[in-house]
Design a protein around this motif. Structure first.
Motif, PDB file in Angstrom:
ATOM      1  N   LEU A  34      63.450  55.235  -3.459  1.00  0.00           N
ATOM      2  CA  LEU A  34      62.862  56.707  -2.710  1.00  0.00           C
ATOM      3  C   LEU A  34      64.350  57.219  -2.391  1.00  0.00           C
ATOM      4  O   LEU A  34      64.823  58.448  -2.731  1.00  0.00           O
ATOM      5  CB  LEU A  34      61.797  56.372  -1.810  1.00  0.00           C
ATOM      6  N   PRO A  35      65.211  56.591  -1.379  1.00  0.00           N
ATOM      7  CA  PRO A  35      66.194  57.263  -0.833  1.00  0.00           C
ATOM      8  C   PRO A  35      67.321  57.685  -1.983  1.00  0.00           C
ATOM      9  O   PRO A  35      67.737  58.624  -2.147  1.00  0.00           O
ATOM     10  CB  PRO A  35      67.042  56.215   0.116  1.00  0.00           C
ATOM     11  N   VAL A  36      67.267  56.689  -3.125  1.00  0.00           N
ATOM     12  CA  VAL A  36      68.428  56.854  -4.117  1.00  0.00           C
ATOM     13  C   VAL A  36      67.751  57.994  -4.877  1.00  0.00           C
ATOM     14  O   VAL A  36      68.685  59.070  -5.251  1.00  0.00           O
ATOM     15  CB  VAL A  36      68.649  55.632  -5.154  1.00  0.00           C
ATOM     16  N   ALA A  37      66.581  58.065  -5.545  1.00  0.00           N
ATOM     17  CA  ALA A  37      66.139  59.086  -6.189  1.00  0.00           C
ATOM     18  C   ALA A  37      66.194  60.485  -5.220  1.00  0.00           C
ATOM     19  O   ALA A  37      66.816  61.822  -5.935  1.00  0.00           O
ATOM     20  CB  ALA A  37      64.699  59.241  -6.479  1.00  0.00           C
ATOM     21  N   LEU A  38      66.008  60.704  -4.085  1.00  0.00           N
ATOM     22  CA  LEU A  38      66.143  61.902  -3.095  1.00  0.00           C
ATOM     23  C   LEU A  38      67.625  62.203  -3.275  1.00  0.00           C
ATOM     24  O   LEU A  38      68.069  63.415  -3.205  1.00  0.00           O
ATOM     25  CB  LEU A  38      65.627  61.543  -1.700  1.00  0.00           C
ATOM     26  N   ALA A  39      68.749  61.112  -3.041  1.00  0.00           N
ATOM     27  CA  ALA A  39      70.073  61.671  -2.923  1.00  0.00           C
ATOM     28  C   ALA A  39      70.531  62.143  -4.241  1.00  0.00           C
ATOM     29  O   ALA A  39      71.218  62.910  -4.283  1.00  0.00           O
ATOM     30  CB  ALA A  39      70.789  60.465  -2.585  1.00  0.00           C
ATOM     31  N   LEU A  40      70.084  61.601  -5.507  1.00  0.00           N
ATOM     32  CA  LEU A  40      70.543  61.930  -6.654  1.00  0.00           C
ATOM     33  C   LEU A  40      70.113  63.293  -7.155  1.00  0.00           C
ATOM     34  O   LEU A  40      70.860  63.942  -7.727  1.00  0.00           O
ATOM     35  CB  LEU A  40      69.969  60.681  -7.777  1.00  0.00           C
ATOM     36  N   ASP A  41      68.765  63.610  -6.697  1.00  0.00           N
ATOM     37  CA  ASP A  41      68.262  65.113  -6.862  1.00  0.00           C
ATOM     38  C   ASP A  41      68.780  66.059  -5.690  1.00  0.00           C
ATOM     39  O   ASP A  41      68.406  67.187  -5.888  1.00  0.00           O
ATOM     40  CB  ASP A  41      66.683  64.962  -6.859  1.00  0.00           C
ATOM     41  N   GLY A  42      69.789  65.378  -4.927  1.00  0.00           N
ATOM     42  CA  GLY A  42      70.320  66.671  -3.855  1.00  0.00           C
ATOM     43  C   GLY A  42      69.200  67.024  -2.779  1.00  0.00           C
ATOM     44  O   GLY A  42      69.433  68.090  -2.346  1.00  0.00           O
ATOM     45  N   LEU A  43      68.334  66.225  -2.703  1.00  0.00           N
ATOM     46  CA  LEU A  43      66.998  66.763  -1.500  1.00  0.00           C
ATOM     47  C   LEU A  43      67.482  66.518  -0.314  1.00  0.00           C
ATOM     48  O   LEU A  43      66.698  66.909   0.684  1.00  0.00           O
ATOM     49  CB  LEU A  43      65.893  66.245  -2.421  1.00  0.00           C
ATOM     50  N   ILE A  44      68.396  65.148  -0.003  1.00  0.00           N
ATOM     51  CA  ILE A  44      68.678  64.882   1.274  1.00  0.00           C
ATOM     52  C   ILE A  44      69.967  64.815   1.776  1.00  0.00           C
ATOM     53  O   ILE A  44      70.810  64.821   0.693  1.00  0.00           O
ATOM     54  CB  ILE A  44      67.885  63.554   1.708  1.00  0.00           C
ATOM     55  N   LYS A  45      70.422  65.010   3.044  1.00  0.00           N
ATOM     56  CA  LYS A  45      71.630  64.834   3.441  1.00  0.00           C
ATOM     57  C   LYS A  45      72.139  63.358   3.208  1.00  0.00           C
ATOM     58  O   LYS A  45      73.195  63.005   2.909  1.00  0.00           O
ATOM     59  CB  LYS A  45      71.874  65.152   4.661  1.00  0.00           C
ATOM     60  N   LYS A  46      71.438  62.382   3.877  1.00  0.00           N
ATOM     61  CA  LYS A  46      71.618  60.975   3.859  1.00  0.00           C
ATOM     62  C   LYS A  46      70.413  60.196   4.334  1.00  0.00           C
ATOM     63  O   LYS A  46      69.311  60.758   4.565  1.00  0.00           O
ATOM     64  CB  LYS A  46      72.951  60.751   4.895  1.00  0.00           C
ATOM     65  N   SER A  47      70.479  58.800   4.133  1.00  0.00           N
ATOM     66  CA  SER A  47      69.430  58.098   4.334  1.00  0.00           C
ATOM     67  C   SER A  47      69.609  56.620   4.964  1.00  0.00           C
ATOM     68  O   SER A  47      70.927  56.399   4.709  1.00  0.00           O
ATOM     69  CB  SER A  47      68.395  57.628   2.941  1.00  0.00           C
ATOM     70  N   SER A  48      68.804  56.062   5.480  1.00  0.00           N
ATOM     71  CA  SER A  48      68.967  54.634   5.855  1.00  0.00           C
ATOM     72  C   SER A  48      67.723  53.827   5.407  1.00  0.00           C
ATOM     73  O   SER A  48      66.783  54.392   5.563  1.00  0.00           O
ATOM     74  CB  SER A  48      69.009  54.669   7.638  1.00  0.00           C
ATOM     75  N   SER A  49      68.176  52.619   4.715  1.00  0.00           N
ATOM     76  CA  SER A  49      67.009  51.995   4.081  1.00  0.00           C
ATOM     77  C   SER A  49      67.190  50.596   4.811  1.00  0.00           C
ATOM     78  O   SER A  49      68.199  50.069   4.790  1.00  0.00           O
ATOM     79  CB  SER A  49      67.184  51.788   2.768  1.00  0.00           C
ATOM     80  N   LYS A  50      65.915  50.221   5.334  1.00  0.00           N
ATOM     81  CA  LYS A  50      65.932  48.900   6.030  1.00  0.00           C
ATOM     82  C   LYS A  50      64.829  47.940   5.123  1.00  0.00           C
ATOM     83  O   LYS A  50      63.705  48.521   4.946  1.00  0.00           O
ATOM     84  CB  LYS A  50      65.440  49.021   7.566  1.00  0.00           C
ATOM     85  N   ARG A  51      64.912  46.689   5.078  1.00  0.00           N
ATOM     86  CA  ARG A  51      63.990  45.880   4.211  1.00  0.00           C
ATOM     87  C   ARG A  51      64.068  44.718   5.207  1.00  0.00           C
ATOM     88  O   ARG A  51      64.999  44.025   5.667  1.00  0.00           O
ATOM     89  CB  ARG A  51      64.505  45.459   2.999  1.00  0.00           C
ATOM     90  N   CYS A  52      62.713  44.419   5.654  1.00  0.00           N
ATOM     91  CA  CYS A  52      62.614  42.742   6.424  1.00  0.00           C
ATOM     92  C   CYS A  52      62.805  41.676   5.601  1.00  0.00           C
ATOM     93  O   CYS A  52      63.161  40.809   6.372  1.00  0.00           O
ATOM     94  CB  CYS A  52      60.984  43.112   6.781  1.00  0.00           C
TER      95      CYS A  52
END
Length: 73
Positions: A34-52
């Motif tokens: 999700l964050p990679v797709a949003l970033a590649l499409d220029g839809l978000i400024k930045k993201s933080s991804s956390k996995r348990c």
């Protein structure tokens, strides 16, 4: 790399309902899709991804590197 239109129906729904030009926190990320797709499409400024689950971290890192999305620890 995957763009928003290529995401699963569930992730595409989330992407299409994500506020634009914001910072996104993806808690329990699906290999950073999700964050990679949003970033590649220029839809978000930045993201933080956390996995348990620690063993999925290399896959998330690999997705970011393959997509040329900047990754920070």
């Amino acid at each position: 790399m995957m763009h928003v239109e290529q995401l699963s129906e569930r992730l595409r729904f989330i992407a299409l309902n994500t506020p634009r030009n914001t910072t996104v926190a993806d808690i329990g990320t699906d290999h950073a899709q999700l964050p990679v797709a949003l970033a590649l499409d220029g839809l978000i400024k930045k993201s933080s991804s956390k996995r348990c689950k620690w063993w999925t971290i290399p896959k998330c890192t690999s997705k970011c590197e393959q997509s040329s999305v900047n990754r920070t620890d």
